[in-house]
Design a protein around this motif. Structure first.
Motif, PDB file in Angstrom:
ATOM      1  N   GLN A 104      -0.235 -10.954 -13.381  1.00 33.31           N
ATOM      2  CA  GLN A 104      -1.235  -9.897 -13.256  1.00 33.31           C
ATOM      3  C   GLN A 104      -1.750  -9.747 -11.824  1.00 33.31           C
ATOM      4  N   TRP A 105      -1.429 -10.714 -10.971  1.00 37.32           N
ATOM      5  CA  TRP A 105      -1.959 -10.717  -9.614  1.00 37.32           C
ATOM      6  C   TRP A 105      -0.878 -10.370  -8.595  1.00 37.32           C
ATOM      7  N   ARG A 106      -1.305  -9.722  -7.538  1.00 37.83           N
ATOM      8  CA  ARG A 106      -0.402  -9.463  -6.414  1.00 37.83           C
ATOM      9  C   ARG A 106      -1.151  -9.675  -5.098  1.00 37.83           C
ATOM     10  N   LEU A 107      -0.394  -9.938  -4.046  1.00 37.00           N
ATOM     11  CA  LEU A 107      -0.999 -10.019  -2.717  1.00 37.00           C
ATOM     12  C   LEU A 107      -1.431  -8.625  -2.291  1.00 37.00           C
ATOM     13  N   LEU A 108      -2.687  -8.492  -1.930  1.00 35.74           N
ATOM     14  CA  LEU A 108      -3.175  -7.232  -1.386  1.00 35.74           C
ATOM     15  C   LEU A 108      -3.138  -7.258   0.135  1.00 35.74           C
ATOM     16  N   PHE A 109      -3.603  -8.366   0.708  1.00 35.95           N
ATOM     17  CA  PHE A 109      -3.810  -8.391   2.157  1.00 35.95           C
ATOM     18  C   PHE A 109      -3.675  -9.811   2.664  1.00 35.95           C
ATOM     19  N   ILE A 159       8.596   2.165  -2.340  1.00 45.19           N
ATOM     20  CA  ILE A 159       8.048   1.638  -3.578  1.00 45.19           C
ATOM     21  C   ILE A 159       6.734   2.323  -3.919  1.00 45.19           C
ATOM     22  N   ASN A 160       6.353   2.236  -5.181  1.00 45.04           N
ATOM     23  CA  ASN A 160       5.040   2.699  -5.610  1.00 45.04           C
ATOM     24  C   ASN A 160       4.044   1.584  -5.295  1.00 45.04           C
ATOM     25  N   THR A 161       3.227   1.788  -4.274  1.00 46.07           N
ATOM     26  CA  THR A 161       2.349   0.714  -3.810  1.00 46.07           C
ATOM     27  C   THR A 161       1.165   0.489  -4.742  1.00 46.07           C
ATOM     28  N   GLY A 162       0.750   1.523  -5.463  1.00 42.42           N
ATOM     29  CA  GLY A 162      -0.457   1.415  -6.267  1.00 42.42           C
ATOM     30  C   GLY A 162      -1.733   1.553  -5.461  1.00 42.42           C
ATOM     31  N   LEU A 163      -1.622   1.661  -4.142  1.00 44.99           N
ATOM     32  CA  LEU A 163      -2.799   1.774  -3.290  1.00 44.99           C
ATOM     33  C   LEU A 163      -3.385   3.177  -3.358  1.00 44.99           C
ATOM     34  N   PRO A 164      -4.681   3.308  -3.134  1.00 44.06           N
ATOM     35  CA  PRO A 164      -5.261   4.650  -3.051  1.00 44.06           C
ATOM     36  C   PRO A 164      -4.649   5.426  -1.885  1.00 44.06           C
ATOM     37  N   GLN A 165      -4.664   6.742  -1.993  1.00 41.88           N
ATOM     38  CA  GLN A 165      -4.150   7.580  -0.909  1.00 41.88           C
ATOM     39  C   GLN A 165      -5.221   7.883   0.131  1.00 41.88           C
ATOM     40  N   ARG A 166      -6.447   7.536  -0.197  1.00 45.86           N
ATOM     41  CA  ARG A 166      -7.525   7.736   0.765  1.00 45.86           C
ATOM     42  C   ARG A 166      -8.605   6.683   0.503  1.00 45.86           C
ATOM     43  N   GLY A 167      -9.620   6.686   1.353  1.00 44.13           N
ATOM     44  CA  GLY A 167     -10.716   5.734   1.201  1.00 44.13           C
ATOM     45  C   GLY A 167     -10.547   4.541   2.135  1.00 44.13           C
ATOM     46  N   ILE A 168     -11.644   3.810   2.304  1.00 42.82           N
ATOM     47  CA  ILE A 168     -11.670   2.653   3.201  1.00 42.82           C
ATOM     48  C   ILE A 168     -12.101   1.430   2.405  1.00 42.82           C
ATOM     49  N   LEU A 169     -11.347   0.362   2.549  1.00 44.94           N
ATOM     50  CA  LEU A 169     -11.693  -0.923   1.964  1.00 44.94           C
ATOM     51  C   LEU A 169     -12.290  -1.795   3.052  1.00 44.94           C
ATOM     52  N   TYR A 170     -13.502  -2.294   2.805  1.00 44.56           N
ATOM     53  CA  TYR A 170     -14.184  -3.188   3.740  1.00 44.56           C
ATOM     54  C   TYR A 170     -14.128  -4.607   3.175  1.00 44.56           C
ATOM     55  N   ALA A 220     -12.441  -7.003   8.258  1.00 45.96           N
ATOM     56  CA  ALA A 220     -11.465  -5.914   8.323  1.00 45.96           C
ATOM     57  C   ALA A 220     -11.944  -4.693   7.563  1.00 45.96           C
ATOM     58  N   GLN A 221     -11.566  -3.520   8.069  1.00 51.19           N
ATOM     59  CA  GLN A 221     -11.656  -2.286   7.301  1.00 51.19           C
ATOM     60  C   GLN A 221     -10.275  -1.645   7.313  1.00 51.19           C
ATOM     61  N   ILE A 222      -9.831  -1.230   6.130  1.00 54.92           N
ATOM     62  CA  ILE A 222      -8.479  -0.669   5.975  1.00 54.92           C
ATOM     63  C   ILE A 222      -8.611   0.745   5.462  1.00 54.92           C
ATOM     64  N   ASN A 223      -8.163   1.698   6.259  1.00 54.86           N
ATOM     65  CA  ASN A 223      -8.199   3.112   5.889  1.00 54.86           C
ATOM     66  C   ASN A 223      -6.866   3.463   5.224  1.00 54.86           C
ATOM     67  N   PHE A 224      -6.892   3.656   3.910  1.00 57.18           N
ATOM     68  CA  PHE A 224      -5.651   3.890   3.174  1.00 57.18           C
ATOM     69  C   PHE A 224      -4.978   5.199   3.567  1.00 57.18           C
ATOM     70  N   ALA A 225      -5.743   6.163   4.057  1.00 53.11           N
ATOM     71  CA  ALA A 225      -5.162   7.449   4.452  1.00 53.11           C
ATOM     72  C   ALA A 225      -4.252   7.315   5.665  1.00 53.11           C
ATOM     73  N   GLU A 226      -4.387   6.238   6.418  1.00 52.29           N
ATOM     74  CA  GLU A 226      -3.559   6.038   7.608  1.00 52.29           C
ATOM     75  C   GLU A 226      -2.206   5.407   7.297  1.00 52.29           C
ATOM     76  N   LEU A 227      -2.004   4.963   6.067  1.00 50.42           N
ATOM     77  CA  LEU A 227      -0.772   4.249   5.740  1.00 50.42           C
ATOM     78  C   LEU A 227       0.394   5.218   5.602  1.00 50.42           C
ATOM     79  N   PRO A 228       1.516   4.936   6.241  1.00 52.29           N
ATOM     80  CA  PRO A 228       2.703   5.762   6.033  1.00 52.29           C
ATOM     81  C   PRO A 228       3.281   5.499   4.642  1.00 52.29           C
ATOM     82  N   PRO A 229       4.040   6.455   4.094  1.00 55.49           N
ATOM     83  CA  PRO A 229       4.595   6.241   2.748  1.00 55.49           C
ATOM     84  C   PRO A 229       5.662   5.153   2.743  1.00 55.49           C
ATOM     85  N   LEU A 230       5.750   4.455   1.619  1.00 54.15           N
ATOM     86  CA  LEU A 230       6.824   3.498   1.382  1.00 54.15           C
ATOM     87  C   LEU A 230       7.713   4.020   0.261  1.00 54.15           C
TER      88      LEU A 230
END
Length: 333
Positions: free
Chosen positions: A286-291, A94-105, A82-92
């Protein structure tokens, strides 16, 4: 107050009513949070570089090396999932803590069975999309996992959704104790149906929210922590909060000599777990589900018995945009 937008709260309340769970509505709302449902909108034709994509070929910067297993003398490449483009995520809300841009591979180096952690290779790129180019997956014979080959690329859309903490034992107990059977269905069965009602059409994964195994008694957060402590085998001892509960359980089954012998053989592990309960709890927090990536026909992906892959991140690492030490888990059945 639930961590839900007004729109998602209306949706949840409607499903609560449909499933006749009004008597436990507040408890359900208190164990709900926003997440992203990751929806397949069809096979990806690679017309766009850097979009969120599951399976197929990734879009990598020229200077990013494909991850390999360092333990092999011959190059053995991790499987891209998977590749996840954080810039494509609509706002929620809650404070997600996710980056507002960048790609996670996300790549899988090792995924054998539910008894062992998944070993992941991850990369994070927050540069310009002009640097990206489609990179072909290496030959199947040179990949780490023979079962994660030929994954059909899926174009993914992230949609706000509701996630319930079904793994929480007290939540399930509250539902059981405060609902009545209706048309042959108890409250927890109706809760399971409710959870299914909240899934989006075409959903094949989840970003954020709660990690719920098929067997809801499994606490994957504790499993991650025990694995990191070198105590993963103790997941099979992790059923009692106190030694008093453990002793009472043995006494309950005293007439079954074989069963009692098995439980008594777990004593040392139970003692370690109960004596370190506070420390374990602190680490779990200290841990949360990311994906989460579900087994699905769209990708031609089947993990174990049609189980999901779960990926966890520490809050501190997420705040630093450090995705180098994610924890992977799978279940079986």
């Amino acid at each position: 107050m639930p961590n839900l937008s007004p729109q998602l709260l209306v949706e949840l309340n409607a499903v609560i009513t449909r499933r006749h769970l009004e008597s436990v509505a507040e408890e359900i709302r208190n164990n709900a949070t926003e997440c992203y449902a990751m929806i397949s909108v069809g096979d990806d034709n690679y017309a766009t570089l850097g979009n969120t994509r599951f399976g197929g070929d990734p879009d990598l910067p020229a200077d990013m090396q494909w991850p390999v297993d360092p333990g092999n003398s011959q190059p053995t490449y991790s499987n891209f999932i998977a590749q996840i483009n954080f810039a494509e995520l609509p706002p929620l809300t809650i404070n997600t803590g996710l980056p507002q841009r960048g790609i996670l591979y996300l790549f899988v180096r090792y995924m054998e069975c539910a008894a062992e952690p998944v070993i992941l290779d991850t990369r994070y790129f927050d540069g310009s999309s002009d640097c990206l180019a489609r990179r072909r997956v290496p030959d199947a014979d040179s990949l780490c996992d023979e079962y994660l080959v030929d994954l059909v690329p899926q174009r993914i859309q992230a949609v706000p959704a509701v996630s319930l903490a079904n793994y929480r034992e007290r939540f399930r107990q509250h539902i059981e104790e405060n609902t009545q059977e209706i048309d042959g269905e108890d409250g927890n069965l109706r809760r399971i149906y409710l959870d299914s009602d909240l899934r989006r059409e075409g959903q094949i994964g989840q970003l954020l929210g709660f990690a719920n195994a098929g067997d809801e008694r499994e606490n994957l957060y504790r499993q991650v922590v025990l694995a990191r402590l070198g105590k993963r085998r103790l997941v099979y001892n992790d059923y009692w909060d106190t030694m008093q509960e453990y002793e009472a359980y043995i006494e309950k089954w005293r007439s079954n000599e074989q069963l009692v012998k098995m439980y008594q053989g777990m004593r040392e592990g139970v003692e370690w777990l109960t004596s370190n309960r506070e420390m374990i709890s602190d680490l779990v927090n200290q841990w949360r589900l990311l994906f989460q990536l579900d087994s699905n026909s769209e990708m031609n992906l089947n993990i174990n018995d049609a189980d999901p892959l779960y990926v966890f991140v520490r809050d501190d690492d997420l705040a630093r945009r450090d995705f180098s030490d994610l924890a992977g888990e799978v279940t079986q059945g």
